[in-house]
Design an enzyme around this catalytic site. Structure first.
Site, mmCIF file in Angstrom:
data_model
loop_
_atom_site.group_PDB
_atom_site.id
_atom_site.type_symbol
_atom_site.label_atom_id
_atom_site.label_comp_id
_atom_site.label_asym_id
_atom_site.label_seq_id
_atom_site.Cartn_x
_atom_site.Cartn_y
_atom_site.Cartn_z
ATOM 1 N N LYS A 104 3.242 9.237 8.846
ATOM 2 C CA LYS A 104 2.966 8.659 10.176
ATOM 3 C C LYS A 104 3.872 9.183 11.302
ATOM 4 C CE LYS A 104 0.172 5.208 8.132
ATOM 5 N NZ LYS A 104 0.208 4.237 7.055
ATOM 6 N N ASP A 117 9.248 2.786 0.528
ATOM 7 C CA ASP A 117 8.129 3.470 1.172
ATOM 8 C C ASP A 117 8.195 3.137 2.655
ATOM 9 O OD1 ASP A 117 5.822 4.499 2.139
ATOM 10 O OD2 ASP A 117 4.483 3.523 0.700
ATOM 11 N N TYR A 142 0.856 -1.182 0.000
ATOM 12 C CA TYR A 142 0.000 0.000 0.000
ATOM 13 C C TYR A 142 0.888 1.227 0.000
ATOM 14 C CZ TYR A 142 -3.618 3.313 1.515
ATOM 15 O OH TYR A 142 -4.497 4.371 1.606
HETATM 16 C C1 LIG Z 1 -0.224 4.743 5.573
HETATM 17 C C2 LIG Z 1 0.643 4.467 4.422
HETATM 18 C C3 LIG Z 1 0.683 5.310 3.296
HETATM 19 C C4 LIG Z 1 -0.278 6.452 3.119
HETATM 20 O O1 LIG Z 1 -0.061 7.461 4.046
HETATM 21 P P1 LIG Z 1 -1.257 8.496 4.325
HETATM 22 O O2 LIG Z 1 -0.654 9.495 5.241
HETATM 23 O O3 LIG Z 1 -2.364 7.681 4.925
HETATM 24 O O4 LIG Z 1 -1.635 9.073 3.021
HETATM 25 C C5 LIG Z 1 1.611 5.050 2.311
HETATM 26 N N1 LIG Z 1 2.467 4.013 2.415
HETATM 27 C C6 LIG Z 1 2.455 3.177 3.468
HETATM 28 C C7 LIG Z 1 3.456 2.075 3.544
HETATM 29 C C8 LIG Z 1 1.533 3.375 4.498
HETATM 30 O O5 LIG Z 1 1.498 2.515 5.525
#
Ligand SMILES: *Cc1c(COP(=O)(O)O)cnc(C)c1O
Length: 417
Positions: free
Chosen positions: A259, A231, A138
């Site tokens: 985060k 990521d 994701y």
């Molecule tokens: C949560 C998440 C995102 C998206 O971040 P948002 O601040 O919710 O847009 C992207 N990549 C990873 C791995 C995530 O866990």
């Protein structure tokens, strides 16, 4: 009003009664009243030990006093300016001094924006169109990556409204599979701009890389002129001060954060080698902009959070995680359950399957009905974990031994049932 009534009311005014889909668990989600440390309290007066922790940001627990104070002070000085601040330099220095690949930073407002911009940059730098992501990973909710994503989207991997023209350059392959990458590169290596990877997959439960897999991705991308993006929206400042790249000793070209970096406030960041980062406007030609980029409130909270997160802290979290995973393993064994307890550092999850989980297909074999029953049993007993098999539980510095032990009791009872 209580949670049940609030949810009925919310459904009239908010799509599905919530502002993000995973929050809408059945029969209705509890509505938060307040939270402190490892605990969250709902509008019905019930308190839970929290392992959801807002899906990742709260590694210091809820309402960290240092962050609350710093933010209060900043609020009195203004909430957003539209001109730069010294604090943005300060936070960028904290990031670049810790994260191996990070020479320069662009702050944005979410992880979604960070990956969107990182992909644009990778395409610009390479002059290539195709991007590669892993099944079940994701990278936020934007169009280029909303293909077989994790994060509650397990039953709904794609979305209407995303034209196939937009995703036709997004290639999906299974995680932890060396051959899949090799085959792809033999056939289309020269068209691939980037491989974007969650170094530890955290949106289909928790799937660490096989030994040597990240090193392999580093090598093959370097050899083929492909930009490697980590990521680290979850793993950044979680696995170590320098994130997964420090933890595994593999340095990507670009990295995305979110985060934890905002200390509980909205933020995202894109970072990497200077030669790439200088391509971003205004020093370069790759457009990226945002009204709230580098927002002083989020940046203030981020500085305070990172300053509290030193080495000692990660050793302590690793111990707590290890303790939980081992104890859950013992419970499973005692009860003759062949489910899998997984995780590392402050991350853990139980997969309700007898299969070892290395990728999305393995994760999908989990019995979600059993997970659901387990989730509700824990909730009834004052333990809040993310409501989906395909999320990950987090431990904060504020989780005491007492918290962990009462959670283990609740887990033992829930699994028995
Ligand atoms: C949560 C998440 C995102 C998206 O971040 P948002 O601040 O919710 O847009 C992207 N990549 C990873 C791995 C995530 O866990």
């Amino acid at each position: 009003m209580k949670s049940k009534e609030l949810f009925n009311e919310a459904k009239k005014y908010l799509s599905g009664g919530v502002d993000s889909p995973v929050r809408a668990f059945k029969p209705y989600p509890f509505f938060a009243k307040k939270a402190l440390g490892s605990h969250i309290q709902d509008m019905d007066g019930k308190e839970y030990i929290d392992y959801c922790l807002a899906y990742g940001p709260l590694i210091l627990g809820h309402s960290n006093p240092g962050i609350v104070d710093a933010v209060k002070k900043q609020l009195e000085l203004g909430s957003t300016y539209g001109v730069p601040t010294q604090k943005e330099i300060q936070l960028a220095k904290l990031v670049t001094s810790r994260v191996p690949c990070a020479d320069m930073v662009r702050f944005v407002n979410s992880g979604t924006e960070a990956t969107m911009s990182a992909i644009r940059l990778a395409r610009a730098v390479t002059g290539r169109k195709k991007i590669v992501k892993f099944e079940g990973s994701y990278h936020g909710a934007h169009d280029y990556v909303l293909v077989k994503s994790g994060s509650g989207a397990m039953g709904l991997p794609d979305s209407p409204g995303v034209p196939e023209e937009t995703t036709k350059n997004t290639i999906l392959i299974p995680f932890n599979d060396v051959e899949a990458v090799e085959d792809l590169i033999v056939n289309q290596g020269e068209d691939i701009a980037t491989i974007i990877v969650e170094p530890v997959m955290g949106n289909v439960g928790c799937i660490p890389p096989k030994e040597g897999y990240l090193e392999f991705l580093r090598r093959i991308t370097s050899d083929n002129g492909i930009i490697l993006i980590f990521d680290e929206v979850i793993t950044g400042f979680r696995l170590a001060e320098g994130g997964a790249q420090e933890y595994y000793g593999v340095t990507p070209d670009l990295v995305t954060f979110g985060k934890i970096l905002g200390g509980g406030f909205p933020i995202g960041a894109l970072s990497g080698k200077k030669e790439y980062m200088e391509r971003i406007a205004p020093s370069g030609d790759v457009y990226q902009a945002g009204t709230f980029n580098g927002n002083p409130i989020s940046v203030t909270a981020g500085i305070e959070a990172l300053e509290q997160l030193d080495k000692k802290f990660y050793t302590e979290l690793e111990k707590k995680g290890e303790y939980m995973r081992r104890a859950i393993g013992d419970i499973l064994e005692e009860q003759d359950l062949n489910y899998k307890v997984v995780g590392l550092a402050s991350m853990f999850q139980i997969y309700f399957t007898d299969r070892d989980v290395y990728d999305y297909q393995d994760a999908k074999t989990a019995n979600t009905g059993n997970f659901d029953a387990y989730f509700h049993e824990l909730l009834d007993n004052g333990v809040f974990i993310p409501p989906s098999q395909f999320e990950c539980c987090f431990i904060s510095l504020k989780h005491s031994t007492y918290d962990l032990d009462s959670t283990l009791n609740a887990i033992e009872e829930a699994l028995k049932k």
